[in-house]
Scaffold this motif. Structure first.
Motif, short mmCIF file in Angstrom:
data_model
loop_
_atom_site.label_atom_id
_atom_site.label_comp_id
_atom_site.label_asym_id
_atom_site.label_seq_id
_atom_site.Cartn_x
_atom_site.Cartn_y
_atom_site.Cartn_z
N GLN A 42 0.83 -1.21 0.00
CA GLN A 42 0.00 0.00 0.00
C GLN A 42 0.86 1.26 0.00
O GLN A 42 0.55 2.23 -0.69
CB GLN A 42 -0.93 0.00 1.22
N CYS A 43 1.95 1.24 0.76
CA CYS A 43 2.85 2.40 0.81
C CYS A 43 3.47 2.68 -0.56
O CYS A 43 3.53 3.84 -1.00
CB CYS A 43 3.97 2.16 1.83
N ILE A 44 3.93 1.63 -1.22
CA ILE A 44 4.53 1.79 -2.55
C ILE A 44 3.50 2.32 -3.53
O ILE A 44 3.77 3.24 -4.32
CB ILE A 44 5.08 0.44 -3.06
N ASN A 45 2.28 1.77 -3.49
CA ASN A 45 1.23 2.22 -4.41
C ASN A 45 0.85 3.67 -4.17
O ASN A 45 0.63 4.43 -5.12
CB ASN A 45 -0.01 1.33 -4.28
N ARG A 46 0.74 4.07 -2.91
CA ARG A 46 0.38 5.45 -2.60
C ARG A 46 1.47 6.41 -3.09
O ARG A 46 1.17 7.49 -3.62
CB ARG A 46 0.17 5.63 -1.10
N LYS B 70 -11.70 1.45 -6.81
CA LYS B 70 -12.43 2.67 -6.42
C LYS B 70 -11.51 3.73 -5.82
O LYS B 70 -11.66 4.92 -6.09
CB LYS B 70 -13.54 2.31 -5.43
N GLU B 71 -10.54 3.33 -5.01
CA GLU B 71 -9.72 4.31 -4.29
C GLU B 71 -8.42 4.66 -5.03
O GLU B 71 -7.67 5.51 -4.56
CB GLU B 71 -9.40 3.79 -2.89
N ALA B 72 -8.16 4.02 -6.15
CA ALA B 72 -6.93 4.32 -6.90
C ALA B 72 -7.07 5.65 -7.62
O ALA B 72 -8.16 6.02 -8.08
CB ALA B 72 -6.63 3.21 -7.89
N HIS C 258 -3.32 -4.53 -8.38
CA HIS C 258 -2.85 -3.22 -8.86
C HIS C 258 -1.98 -3.33 -10.11
O HIS C 258 -1.12 -2.48 -10.34
CB HIS C 258 -2.06 -2.48 -7.76
N GLN C 259 -2.23 -4.34 -10.95
CA GLN C 259 -1.44 -4.47 -12.17
C GLN C 259 -2.07 -3.75 -13.36
O GLN C 259 -1.43 -3.61 -14.40
CB GLN C 259 -1.26 -5.96 -12.50
N PHE C 260 -3.34 -3.32 -13.22
CA PHE C 260 -4.03 -2.62 -14.30
C PHE C 260 -4.61 -1.30 -13.80
O PHE C 260 -4.97 -1.17 -12.63
CB PHE C 260 -5.20 -3.46 -14.85
N ASP C 261 -4.74 -0.34 -14.73
CA ASP C 261 -5.50 0.87 -14.43
C ASP C 261 -6.99 0.55 -14.44
O ASP C 261 -7.75 1.08 -13.64
CB ASP C 261 -5.18 1.96 -15.46
#
Length: 288
Positions: free
Chosen positions: A70-74, A270-272, A138-141
């Motif tokens: 989650q940290c990396i994604n944020r 939804k939150e991306a 989290h591999q796709f938009d």
């Protein structure tokens, strides 16, 4: 705690081998080991069990993985937000698409690439299940798939198209002139169908079951063009959405019934953070 330490931890967790992880990260093994040890010291708990040259996640490591991800994604989303300020002069979109949408999506892709030539686009074709699994990782938009029952609260659903389900048969077949065909007739025909991992065949398995019908499935093939080659012999038939049928030697006969339509949806997390380039691609898809 630094982002690079989290990246090192996640790569080591993925490969479960410090040597391979260091090679993938283009750093030395000693650097990787040192950074992970510093992370463990800061957390005051071991993240890996070290057994000779092998490593395994500890219970703490398994729990920490989600938060590191989650940290990396944020952090990545913050970077993307800044890049979007460049008026779509750079960026990348990664999209998952079901096989039956490849023709319509290709047309949209060409439009988008002509309008925004500096945006890099990566398209991955797959089954509904595989694409949703990768979206959740989290591999796709976003993914473009069949979906009739939106029920996951963490996902955003945008319906864009309704597709008719059809019996695909050879143009030379005696069935080719039919305007519609009943599900009972379809069940009696020799069928070559996609694997059960495909959303379309799962849909029809439920429909046949509801009507207490046993379809005559002779073959299962995980490739749509190959299915068309089988169908063109005139000995077998298949079932697909009408968006899949683009071969001049086959025809699609609509299958009778109110529930013989499927909804194609754009599905995203939804939150991306939603990139500006993704929003532009959404607009083109809604115009299909």
């Amino acid at each position: 705690m630094e982002l690079r330490q989290l990246k090192y931890f996640l790569k080591a967790k993925e490969l479960l081998n410090f040597t391979e992880a260091a090679k993938a990260l283009n750093i030395s093994q000693s650097t990787l080991s040192q950074q992970i040890k510093q992370l463990e010291d800061e957390l005051n708990v071991p993240l890996f069990n070290r057994i000779g040259k092998r490593i395994t996640l500890t219970e703490a490591g398994g729990l920490f993985e989600t938060y590191a991800f989650q940290c990396i994604n944020r952090a990545n989303e913050g970077l993307l937000l800044l890049q979007d300020l460049k008026n779509l002069n750079t960026g990348k979109i990664t999209v998952g698409v079901i096989y039956s949408m490849r023709i319509l999506f290709a047309k949209t892709l060409i439009q988008f690439a002509q309008q925004y030539p500096n945006i890099k686009i990566q398209v991955v074709f797959g089954t509904t299940k595989d694409l949703l699994d990768k979206l959740n990782s989290h591999q796709f938009d976003f993914v473009l798939i069949f979906h009739e029952k939106p029920n996951e609260p963490h996902l955003k659903y945008q319906p864009i198209l309704t597709s008719n389900m059809v019996l695909v048969t050879a143009k030379k077949s005696s069935l080719a002139s039919k305007k519609t065909i009943s599900l009972h007739e379809v069940a009696a025909l020799p069928l070559a169908l996609p694997f059960s991992g495909y959303s379309t065949i799962q849909f029809f398995e439920e429909v046949f079951s509801q009507k207490n019908l046993e379809p005559n499935i002779c073959m299962e093939i995980n490739d749509i063009p190959t299915l068309f080659e089988i169908v063109k012999t005139g000995h077998w038939h298949t079932i697909l959405s009408d968006t899949s049928v683009n071969d001049p030697e086959v025809v699609g006969i609509p299958i009778e019934g109110e529930n013989m339509k499927r909804t194609i949806m754009i599905i995203s997390l939804k939150e991306a953070y939603e990139k500006q380039a993704v929003k532009k691609l959404y607009e083109l898809l809604r115009g299909i």
